[in-house]
Scaffold this active site. Structure first.
Site, PDB file in Angstrom:
ATOM      1  N   HIS A  77      27.688 -16.537  -1.929  1.00  0.00           N
ATOM      2  CA  HIS A  77      27.279 -17.912  -1.593  1.00  0.00           C
ATOM      3  C   HIS A  77      27.472 -18.846  -2.797  1.00  0.00           C
ATOM      4  O   HIS A  77      27.890 -19.993  -2.644  1.00  0.00           O
ATOM      5  CB  HIS A  77      25.791 -17.953  -1.208  1.00  0.00           C
ATOM      6  CG  HIS A  77      25.433 -17.182   0.019  1.00  0.00           C
ATOM      7  ND1 HIS A  77      24.731 -16.002  -0.019  1.00  0.00           N
ATOM      8  CD2 HIS A  77      25.655 -17.443   1.334  1.00  0.00           C
ATOM      9  CE1 HIS A  77      24.541 -15.561   1.202  1.00  0.00           C
ATOM     10  NE2 HIS A  77      25.095 -16.403   2.046  1.00  0.00           N
ATOM     11  N   GLY A 104      20.552 -18.453   3.831  1.00  0.00           N
ATOM     12  CA  GLY A 104      19.696 -18.090   2.704  1.00  0.00           C
ATOM     13  C   GLY A 104      19.914 -16.668   2.229  1.00  0.00           C
ATOM     14  O   GLY A 104      20.944 -16.053   2.527  1.00  0.00           O
ATOM     15  N   ALA A 148      26.011 -13.691  -4.925  1.00  0.00           N
ATOM     16  CA  ALA A 148      27.142 -14.261  -5.667  1.00  0.00           C
ATOM     17  C   ALA A 148      28.212 -14.849  -4.738  1.00  0.00           C
ATOM     18  O   ALA A 148      28.911 -15.803  -5.108  1.00  0.00           O
ATOM     19  CB  ALA A 148      27.752 -13.182  -6.559  1.00  0.00           C
ATOM     20  N   GLY A 161      32.806 -18.758   3.927  1.00  0.00           N
ATOM     21  CA  GLY A 161      33.383 -17.577   3.285  1.00  0.00           C
ATOM     22  C   GLY A 161      34.349 -16.834   4.207  1.00  0.00           C
ATOM     23  O   GLY A 161      34.151 -16.783   5.417  1.00  0.00           O
ATOM     24  N   LYS A 162      35.372 -16.243   3.587  1.00  0.00           N
ATOM     25  CA  LYS A 162      36.326 -15.437   4.368  1.00  0.00           C
ATOM     26  C   LYS A 162      35.722 -14.109   4.806  1.00  0.00           C
ATOM     27  O   LYS A 162      36.296 -13.403   5.628  1.00  0.00           O
ATOM     28  CB  LYS A 162      37.582 -15.153   3.531  1.00  0.00           C
ATOM     29  CG  LYS A 162      38.470 -16.357   3.361  1.00  0.00           C
ATOM     30  CD  LYS A 162      39.797 -15.932   2.761  1.00  0.00           C
ATOM     31  CE  LYS A 162      40.647 -17.145   2.471  1.00  0.00           C
ATOM     32  NZ  LYS A 162      41.941 -16.775   1.861  1.00  0.00           N
ATOM     33  N   LYS A 163      34.598 -13.740   4.202  1.00  0.00           N
ATOM     34  CA  LYS A 163      33.924 -12.501   4.617  1.00  0.00           C
ATOM     35  C   LYS A 163      33.676 -12.535   6.134  1.00  0.00           C
ATOM     36  O   LYS A 163      33.819 -11.538   6.823  1.00  0.00           O
ATOM     37  CB  LYS A 163      32.623 -12.382   3.824  1.00  0.00           C
ATOM     38  CG  LYS A 163      31.558 -11.520   4.419  1.00  0.00           C
ATOM     39  CD  LYS A 163      31.692 -10.106   3.962  1.00  0.00           C
ATOM     40  CE  LYS A 163      30.578  -9.205   4.409  1.00  0.00           C
ATOM     41  NZ  LYS A 163      29.608  -9.722   5.308  1.00  0.00           N
ATOM     42  N   LEU A 190      20.522 -15.829  -0.846  1.00  0.00           N
ATOM     43  CA  LEU A 190      21.810 -16.120  -1.474  1.00  0.00           C
ATOM     44  C   LEU A 190      22.218 -15.071  -2.508  1.00  0.00           C
ATOM     45  O   LEU A 190      21.386 -14.592  -3.279  1.00  0.00           O
ATOM     46  CB  LEU A 190      21.755 -17.505  -2.132  1.00  0.00           C
ATOM     47  CG  LEU A 190      21.341 -18.647  -1.199  1.00  0.00           C
ATOM     48  CD1 LEU A 190      21.330 -19.973  -1.946  1.00  0.00           C
ATOM     49  CD2 LEU A 190      22.246 -18.727   0.027  1.00  0.00           C
ATOM     50  N   GLN A 238      21.937 -17.513  17.069  1.00  0.00           N
ATOM     51  CA  GLN A 238      23.077 -16.620  16.865  1.00  0.00           C
ATOM     52  C   GLN A 238      22.671 -15.147  16.769  1.00  0.00           C
ATOM     53  O   GLN A 238      23.505 -14.298  16.492  1.00  0.00           O
ATOM     54  CB  GLN A 238      23.899 -17.053  15.650  1.00  0.00           C
ATOM     55  CG  GLN A 238      23.230 -16.866  14.308  1.00  0.00           C
ATOM     56  CD  GLN A 238      24.044 -17.527  13.183  1.00  0.00           C
ATOM     57  OE1 GLN A 238      24.056 -18.733  13.043  1.00  0.00           O
ATOM     58  NE2 GLN A 238      24.736 -16.720  12.373  1.00  0.00           N
TER      59      GLN A 238
HETATM   60  O1  PAF Z   1      27.605 -17.529   7.909  1.00  0.00           O
HETATM   61  C1  PAF Z   1      26.413 -17.855   8.054  1.00  0.00           C
HETATM   62  O2  PAF Z   1      25.588 -17.677   7.172  1.00  0.00           O
HETATM   63  C2  PAF Z   1      25.965 -18.475   9.368  1.00  0.00           C
HETATM   64  O3  PAF Z   1      26.634 -17.924  10.452  1.00  0.00           O
HETATM   65  C3  PAF Z   1      26.089 -20.012   9.383  1.00  0.00           C
HETATM   66  C4  PAF Z   1      27.531 -20.472   9.251  1.00  0.00           C
HETATM   67  C5  PAF Z   1      25.262 -20.597   8.239  1.00  0.00           C
HETATM   68  C6  PAF Z   1      25.544 -20.564  10.705  1.00  0.00           C
HETATM   69  O4  PAF Z   1      24.218 -20.230  10.894  1.00  0.00           O
END
Ligand code: PAF
Length: 286
Positions: A33, A27, A31, A149-151, A29, A57
């Protein structure tokens, strides 16, 4: 666009869909995303976006509780770009017994050794959390294509490897990093900066760009280039986690023979830790 909170509802909605592209997000979000959602729309008829701030995570002392949660604004942006379904599960929906979740006792996905390096070296368990939630989401959404994303280059590499090693029939598509006019990579964490810090934040990208430029000029002492980039950032007030030149295909430390390279960096400015990277090609020296 439908906003769905439970796995049961999602399955009911997707039961007649045979062509699904999936964009997992946490979330807030921006540009970057939206670009991933646009790529997803080119890949399949039905685009599902998940919004879930995954507690697994985040490490102790990280920004789990302050991570920006902006669901209404996110849904507005997703409707505008033409997403079909937004899946917004609660923590209890994805981890029914989360209170007792202990990484050592629950079933988790253990990524390969590359997850212990770079960001994994300072964020213990981070990629276990990422791989586990993405595996769960893949089983729930059952996409044909997933877009990342490659970021988050290390995350992308680990998830590509997960799909390959677990024989998952999902095509992984990678979206380019979207940058502000200054070069600063779009990130949900940029919102933590005040005006002056945000102006300064582009220094990470500039330090990485300088490494790319020097490799382009024929320099091949990669350890020295990394050291100089760290020194430059530290002088500018950053607390550097790493600057590292790697093979873009394997993420192993780059050798002078590698041509597909990526320079990755992670560093803290004020209280905010940023990551960025540049993928590039090193021409062979004569
Ligand atoms: O890149 C992210 O936003 C997160 O690590 C992901 C892939 C949605 C997993 O929670």
């Amino acid at each position: 666009m439908k906003i769905i909170h439970t796995i049961q509802e999602l399955h009911a909605e997707l039961q007649h869909q045979s062509n699904i592209a999936f964009v997992p997000t946490m979330g807030n979000l921006h540009a970057g995303h939206i670009h991933l959602v646009e790529l997803a729309k080119q890949q399949a008829r039905c685009v599902v976006v998940s919004i879930f701030v995954n507690p697994l995570q985040f490490g102790p002392g990280e920004d789990l509780s302050s991570y920006p949660r902006t669901l209404d604004a996110d849904c507005g942006k997703l409707a505008a770009v033409g997403a079909d379904i937004v899946f917004v599960p609660s923590v209890g929906e994805l981890y029914p017994d989360f209170d007792s979740v202990d990484l050592h006792q629950s079933m988790t996905v253990q990524p390969s050794a590359i997850a212990l390096e770079l960001c994994g070296a300072s964020r213990a368990g981070h990629f276990v959390g990422v791989a586990t939630v993405v595996m769960k989401l893949f089983h729930i959404v059952r996409p044909d294509v997933a877009v990342f994303g490659k970021k988050d280059f290390q995350q992308l590499t680990i998830l590509r490897e997960m799909v390959k090693q677990f024989n998952m029939n999902i095509k992984i598509v990678a979206g380019e990093t979207v940058r502000e006019a200054s070069g600063l990579a779009m990130s949900s964490r940029n919102g933590y900066f005040n005006f002056a810090e945000k102006v300064q934040a582009v220094q990470l990208y500039r330090a990485l760009s300088e490494v790319v430029e020097k490799v382009g000029q024929g320099q091949r002492d990669y350890a020295e280039l990394e050291r100089l980039a760290v020194e430059r950032l530290e002088k500018q007030g950053w607390q550097v986690d790493y600057i590292s030149l790697r093979c873009a295909l394997t993420l192993q430390p780059a050798s002078a023979a590698d041509q597909d390279l990526v320079v990755l960096g992670a560093a803290k400015l004020a209280k905010t830790r940023l990551i960025d990277n540049i993928e590039f090609c090193a021409k062979p020296l004569n």
